[in-house]
Design an enzyme around this catalytic site. Structure first.
Site, PDB file in Angstrom:
ATOM      1  N   HIS A 107       0.845  -1.235   0.039  1.00 47.51           N
ATOM      2  CA  HIS A 107       0.050  -0.054   0.107  1.00 47.51           C
ATOM      3  C   HIS A 107       0.834   1.009   0.050  1.00 47.51           C
ATOM      4  O   HIS A 107       1.991   1.155   0.680  1.00 47.51           O
ATOM      5  CB  HIS A 107      -0.732   0.084   1.242  1.00 47.51           C
ATOM      6  CG  HIS A 107      -1.795  -0.938   1.635  1.00 47.51           C
ATOM      7  ND1 HIS A 107      -1.390  -2.268   2.078  1.00 47.51           N
ATOM      8  CD2 HIS A 107      -3.010  -1.026   1.481  1.00 47.51           C
ATOM      9  CE1 HIS A 107      -2.581  -2.956   2.280  1.00 47.51           C
ATOM     10  NE2 HIS A 107      -3.581  -2.331   1.923  1.00 47.51           N
ATOM     11  N   ASP A 110       2.431   1.873   3.371  1.00 47.98           N
ATOM     12  CA  ASP A 110       3.369   1.034   3.658  1.00 47.98           C
ATOM     13  C   ASP A 110       4.850   1.404   3.588  1.00 47.98           C
ATOM     14  O   ASP A 110       5.796   1.035   4.328  1.00 47.98           O
ATOM     15  CB  ASP A 110       3.094  -0.519   3.187  1.00 47.98           C
ATOM     16  CG  ASP A 110       1.941  -1.063   3.534  1.00 47.98           C
ATOM     17  OD1 ASP A 110       0.929  -0.698   4.328  1.00 47.98           O
ATOM     18  OD2 ASP A 110       1.349  -2.005   2.544  1.00 47.98           O
ATOM     19  N   GLU A 274      -9.089 -13.825  -2.056  1.00 47.94           N
ATOM     20  CA  GLU A 274      -8.319 -14.086  -0.650  1.00 47.94           C
ATOM     21  C   GLU A 274      -9.162 -15.165  -0.103  1.00 47.94           C
ATOM     22  O   GLU A 274     -10.381 -15.102   0.346  1.00 47.94           O
ATOM     23  CB  GLU A 274      -8.175 -12.716   0.161  1.00 47.94           C
ATOM     24  CG  GLU A 274      -7.693 -12.982   1.608  1.00 47.94           C
ATOM     25  CD  GLU A 274      -6.925 -11.574   1.969  1.00 47.94           C
ATOM     26  OE1 GLU A 274      -6.675 -10.687   1.402  1.00 47.94           O
ATOM     27  OE2 GLU A 274      -7.094 -11.540   3.608  1.00 47.94           O
ATOM     28  N   ASP A 302      -4.939 -13.656  -2.737  1.00 50.42           N
ATOM     29  CA  ASP A 302      -4.239 -13.262  -1.404  1.00 50.42           C
ATOM     30  C   ASP A 302      -4.269 -14.725  -0.407  1.00 50.42           C
ATOM     31  O   ASP A 302      -5.396 -15.016   0.028  1.00 50.42           O
ATOM     32  CB  ASP A 302      -4.912 -12.221  -0.900  1.00 50.42           C
ATOM     33  CG  ASP A 302      -4.337 -10.866  -1.187  1.00 50.42           C
ATOM     34  OD1 ASP A 302      -3.629 -10.771  -2.010  1.00 50.42           O
ATOM     35  OD2 ASP A 302      -4.872  -9.874  -0.410  1.00 50.42           O
ATOM     36  N   ASP A 345      -1.049 -12.426   2.042  1.00 52.34           N
ATOM     37  CA  ASP A 345      -1.628 -11.404   2.780  1.00 52.34           C
ATOM     38  C   ASP A 345      -1.913 -12.033   4.191  1.00 52.34           C
ATOM     39  O   ASP A 345      -3.052 -12.464   4.414  1.00 52.34           O
ATOM     40  CB  ASP A 345      -2.893 -11.120   2.016  1.00 52.34           C
ATOM     41  CG  ASP A 345      -3.482  -9.882   2.626  1.00 52.34           C
ATOM     42  OD1 ASP A 345      -2.909  -9.418   3.887  1.00 52.34           O
ATOM     43  OD2 ASP A 345      -4.283  -9.358   2.331  1.00 52.34           O
TER      44      ASP A 345
END
Ligand code: XLS
Ligand code: NI
Ligand code: NI
Length: 441
Positions: A107, A110, A274, A302, A345
């Site tokens: 991100h 981040d 995910e 993810d 993730d």
């Protein structure tokens, strides 16, 4: 690949993690992941494109609603945010290269902490992206996807692209523009939208149709901007039904595909599925993969897992072999990932505080995928699974069944045929198929 070590070596005593085979008792070696090994016509490396998630691995300190984070990572100590960001990036490159991987996902904030003003944040981001460009040069480290954090800051408490206040929508636009620029500058292969606060806490105060129209408009202009800057990659939407919002618009794969088709976004966008989001939506991971495969929309994964007893998004590293085999069967039979890869993730547990714990977590998860793939190869080569599955639909391969599929039979014909036909009971054979899978697992 030689480890990429910056001014400080953060993971001292840990060298390159290598494939040593399942007889090895070295906890810092791969037992199954042999990147060059060819499985079903492609190398393991090509099948998966494993990526490290910047936020969980390098930013997260293990804080939860009940206490501050106990993880005191050495790259998180500098008082100057830009120095801290550079240290973190050094640690990231060292970690990724020691694992023998190539990809990471991030991100915007981040990479470096958000500043007080948008202008200052932009400047910080540009500085760290420039640093990243220099670090990347001459290495095989790449960006699988970038994204913007449109959920952390209080300004997004009512949503980002779906916020009822245009000024917030514009701010989200600025962040996405900058995150796209950063992704492009770092050679990112894809770009993700996860709509954590694109949804509602109460329908009573929400104009859902307006918000969905706004979200589509936002995605259109983000796509147009990225394309105008030469971005050739795929955009992914990451479905999740809830958390942090009570209801999120990108609820599950089927909802997102319907949305993308309705708003004419289905050519540029695919899905990032995910595991833990699938289970939050009361689906299995493999169900979500299959829904995406049905429309050629399976872009990326993810990888993580939830907890069978707790409801929420625990983002644990995956470790269930049986589940991964079922999922990889869908993935492999569906033609693999379109543009994306496998992003972990996932975060180590709050009390896994040693530096080497993040190595164990990734090694275990990577080996799980590798082992799962080897099992799927056996299942596919054995052929019986395919035979049992297609056998259930044998009545459609010839005769009237085939005509029905081609659209050659009307309802009256079905009616007439029904009067002549005798229905014989056909077992679903679920247990037989489950046993077959277990033979290989
Ligand atoms: C949160 C999401 C998030 C996205 C990226 O639940 O999984 O981490 O992957 O914004
Ligand atoms: Ni998640
Ligand atoms: Ni995610």
């Amino acid at each position: 690949m030689k480890p990429i070590i910056g001014n400080t070596e953060y993971f001292k005593g840990i060298g390159s993690v290598r494939f040593e085979g399942k007889e090895s008792d070295n906890p810092l070696a791969y037992k199954y992941y042999d990147p060059k090994r060819i499985v079903l016509g492609r190398t393991m490396h090509e099948h998966f494109k494993f990526a490290v998630a910047y936020w969980h691995t390098f930013c997260n300190t293990g804080g939860d609603p009940f206490g501050v984070g106990p993880k005191n990572y050495p790259w998180n100590t500098a008082a100057d945010p830009l120095q801290a960001a550079k240290d973190k990036m050094d640690a990231a490159f060292e970690f990724i290269s020691k694992l023998g991987l190539e990809y990471f996902c991030f991100h915007d904030y981040d990479l470096v902490d958000e500043a007080e003003t948008l202008a200052a944040s932009e400047k910080r981001l540009q500085t760290i992206v420039d640093y990243g460009k220099v670090k990347k040069a001459g290495t095989s480290i790449k960006v699988l996807w970038g994204t913007a954090n449109l959920f952390g800051h209080p300004r997004y408490m009512n949503g980002a692209a779906t916020n009822p206040d245009f000024n917030v929508v514009a701010h989200a636009g600025a962040q996405v523009k900058n995150a796209l620029d950063a992704t492009i500058a770092l050679g990112g292969e894809n770009y993700v939208f996860w709509g954590g606060r694109e949804g509602y806490m109460s329908l009573l105060n929400t104009d859902m149709k307006k918000e969905l129209d706004h979200m589509a408009q936002f995605l259109h202009i983000a796509r147009d901007y990225a394309r105008s800057q030469g971005f050739k990659g795929t955009f992914f939407i990451e479905p999740k039904p809830m958390e942090p919002s009570k209801h999120q618009y990108d609820f599950d794969a089927a909802t997102v595909i319907g949305f993308l088709q309705k708003y004419g976004l289905d050519k540029d966008f695919k899905l990032n599925i995910e595991v833990n989001h699938a289970t939050l939506a009361s689906h299995t991971f493999q169900h979500e993969l299959q829904v995406a495969v049905n429309d050629d929309m399976l872009g990326s994964i993810d990888a993580n897992r939830g907890d069978y007893q707790n409801g929420w998004d625990t983002d644990q590293f995956p470790n269930n072999l049986y589940e991964i085999v079922e999922a990889l069967l869908v993935l492999v039979r569906g033609g693999g990932l379109k543009g994306g890869g496998v992003n972990f993730d996932a975060k180590t547990r709050r009390n896994s505080t040693d530096l080497e714990d993040i190595f164990y977590a990734h090694i275990g998860a990577i080996d799980l995928f590798a082992k799962g793939l080897l099992i799927v190869e056996e299942i596919i080569n054995d052929g019986m699974y395919e035979e049992l599955l297609s056998g259930r639909y044998a009545s459609f391969t010839t005769g009237n069944g085939a005509k029905f599929e081609k659209g050659e039979l009307g309802l009256t014909t079905l009616h007439d045929l029904a009067h002549q036909n005798v229905i014989t009971q056909l077992s679903g054979k679920q247990e037989r198929i489950e046993n077959l899978l277990n033979r290989f697992v």
